[in-house]
Design a protein around this motif. Structure first.
Motif, PDB file in Angstrom:
ATOM      1  N   ARG A  52      -3.339  -0.176  -7.844  1.00 31.61           N
ATOM      2  CA  ARG A  52      -2.759  -0.898  -6.721  1.00 31.61           C
ATOM      3  C   ARG A  52      -1.303  -1.260  -7.035  1.00 31.61           C
ATOM      4  N   LEU A  96      -1.219  14.064 -11.849  1.00 32.41           N
ATOM      5  CA  LEU A  96      -0.289  14.013 -10.720  1.00 32.41           C
ATOM      6  C   LEU A  96       1.160  13.927 -11.197  1.00 32.41           C
ATOM      7  N   ASP A 143      -3.336  12.977   2.616  1.00 31.74           N
ATOM      8  CA  ASP A 143      -3.157  11.533   2.808  1.00 31.74           C
ATOM      9  C   ASP A 143      -1.758  11.189   3.294  1.00 31.74           C
ATOM     10  N   PHE A 199       0.528  15.763  -3.220  1.00 30.65           N
ATOM     11  CA  PHE A 199      -0.304  14.588  -2.954  1.00 30.65           C
ATOM     12  C   PHE A 199      -1.305  14.789  -1.820  1.00 30.65           C
ATOM     13  N   LEU A 210       3.831   6.905  -5.558  1.00 31.43           N
ATOM     14  CA  LEU A 210       2.658   7.531  -4.963  1.00 31.43           C
ATOM     15  C   LEU A 210       1.574   7.744  -6.016  1.00 31.43           C
ATOM     16  N   THR A 211       1.982   8.243  -7.187  1.00 28.94           N
ATOM     17  CA  THR A 211       1.023   8.436  -8.273  1.00 28.94           C
ATOM     18  C   THR A 211       0.362   7.116  -8.649  1.00 28.94           C
ATOM     19  N   SER A 249      -0.105   4.602  -6.789  1.00 31.52           N
ATOM     20  CA  SER A 249      -0.987   4.152  -5.710  1.00 31.52           C
ATOM     21  C   SER A 249      -2.336   4.866  -5.735  1.00 31.52           C
ATOM     22  N   TYR A 250      -2.384   6.058  -6.324  1.00 31.56           N
ATOM     23  CA  TYR A 250      -3.652   6.775  -6.470  1.00 31.56           C
ATOM     24  C   TYR A 250      -4.423   6.301  -7.700  1.00 31.56           C
ATOM     25  N   LEU A 251      -3.709   5.772  -8.682  1.00 29.09           N
ATOM     26  CA  LEU A 251      -4.345   5.354  -9.930  1.00 29.09           C
ATOM     27  C   LEU A 251      -4.634   3.862  -9.982  1.00 29.09           C
ATOM     28  N   SER A 301      -0.670  11.149 -16.445  1.00 34.92           N
ATOM     29  CA  SER A 301      -1.628  11.600 -15.439  1.00 34.92           C
ATOM     30  C   SER A 301      -1.316  13.016 -14.960  1.00 34.92           C
ATOM     31  N   THR A 311       0.817  -1.207   0.000  1.00 38.90           N
ATOM     32  CA  THR A 311       0.000   0.000   0.000  1.00 38.90           C
ATOM     33  C   THR A 311       0.852   1.258   0.000  1.00 38.90           C
ATOM     34  N   ARG A 312       0.187   2.388  -0.180  1.00 38.99           N
ATOM     35  CA  ARG A 312       0.845   3.678  -0.106  1.00 38.99           C
ATOM     36  C   ARG A 312       1.522   3.863   1.253  1.00 38.99           C
TER      37      ARG A 312
END
Length: 309
Positions: free
Chosen positions: A206, A180, A249, A246, A199-200, A202-204, A178, A154-155
């Motif tokens: 898994r 980000l 979060d 970011f 990080l990018t 993880s937002y888009l 993207s 995970t992030r």
């Protein structure tokens, strides 16, 4: 897979004065065994050694794989996102793999394994694997980069501890396109792109890891991380910039990192870099006053040495 020019993976390789290592890096590319086409965009950033000539040698020998970009002016020193723009413009694959010129791959099926996973799991945006850490100029024993398991991460995992060897990344090209990604690439305060890239991703989507090492992370005196040893203030600004890009979060993790970096202010002052030491201390105090004060008090009480984070 419908991809431009039938290229499924584009490898992005940054090179600067890597003449001692670049052959091993390029051999790791050309040895890959896949059921798809791939290319390696090898960007020599105006090296002052023979790196460029070695890259051109491999490009002549493997023209379908090695695609060179030979700069006459160093792009990294501009700090304006030039390298990112140049590399993105030459990226054709559905997926992107990373490997800098002083690292190298050891598994000939690395790309196939990672692409197979991402093809079978469209909800994952990036996968990585373990690596061997090799100390080029010391007597330290090689060791595993991180205690990884073959599982999702995970992030929070990657913010708590860096477990992602950069030369292990394979990710979807859509990450590069993207919003980000555009934000951190354009920032002059982003010193390295590996963490913001993860990080990018993880937002888009898994993140997934393979526990087996399939590359070597080489540590040497001219490496990027070693060049940051006295850049605590720049690292502080880098982390604060990440929090702006970011958002909330990641804020608790960034505050902790900035507070830890604040301890380097005293070392900078004692070493004669008074201006930068004071700037670091006040920047940390302004960004996270309570975290910074608590950290400094703990270090004073323990009497421990400050380490660069």
């Amino acid at each position: 897979m419908q991809v431009e020019n039938n290229i499924v993976v584009t490898i992005l390789c940054l090179v600067y004065n890597h003449e001692k290592y670049i052959r091993q890096c390029l051999e790791g590319f050309v040895m890959q065994k896949t059921n798809f086409r791939f290319e390696a965009i090898v960007h020599d950033d105006a090296s002052t050694d023979s790196s460029a000539s070695i890259v051109l040698e491999y490009a002549n020998k493997y023209p379908d794989i090695i695609k060179p970009i030979i700069e006459t002016e160093n792009q990294y020193s501009k700090h304006d996102g030039s390298i990112g723009r140049i590399m993105r413009s030459r990226t054709h694959g559905k997926y992107v793999a990373l490997c800098e010129g002083d690292d190298y791959w050891t598994d000939p099926f690395k790309l196939q394994k990672q692409v197979d996973f991402l093809e079978a799991h469209p909800d994952y945006s990036l996968c990585f694997h373990n690596a061997i850490v090799h100390y080029e100029n010391s007597d330290k024993i090689d060791h595993i980069f991180a205690e990884l398991k073959t599982q999702e991460y995970t992030r929070k995992d990657i913010l708590q501890k860096w477990i992602n060897p950069t030369a292990s990344f394979v990710y979807r090209r859509s990450i590069l396109e993207s919003e980000l990604c555009m934000k951190y690439v354009a920032s002059k305060k982003i010193m390295a792109g590996d963490l913001p890239l993860c990080l990018t991703a993880s937002y888009l989507g898994r993140l997934y890891a393979f526990k087996e090492p399939m590359s070597v992370y080489r540590k040497h005196e001219n490496g990027m991380m070693n060049s940051w040893t006295n850049k605590a203030y720049e690292l502080c600004l880098y982390n604060i910039e990440l929090s702006k890009i970011f958002g909330n979060d990641i804020l608790p993790f960034i505050k902790k990192k900035v507070a830890l970096l604040s301890g380097q202010s005293f070392r900078l002052i004692l070493n004669g870099n008074i201006k930068k030491g004071i700037k670091l201390l006040f920047t940390a105090l302004f960004f996270c006053p309570s975290d910074t004060i608590c950290h400094l008090l703990r270090r004073v009480i323990k009497g421990g040495k400050y380490k660069l984070c």
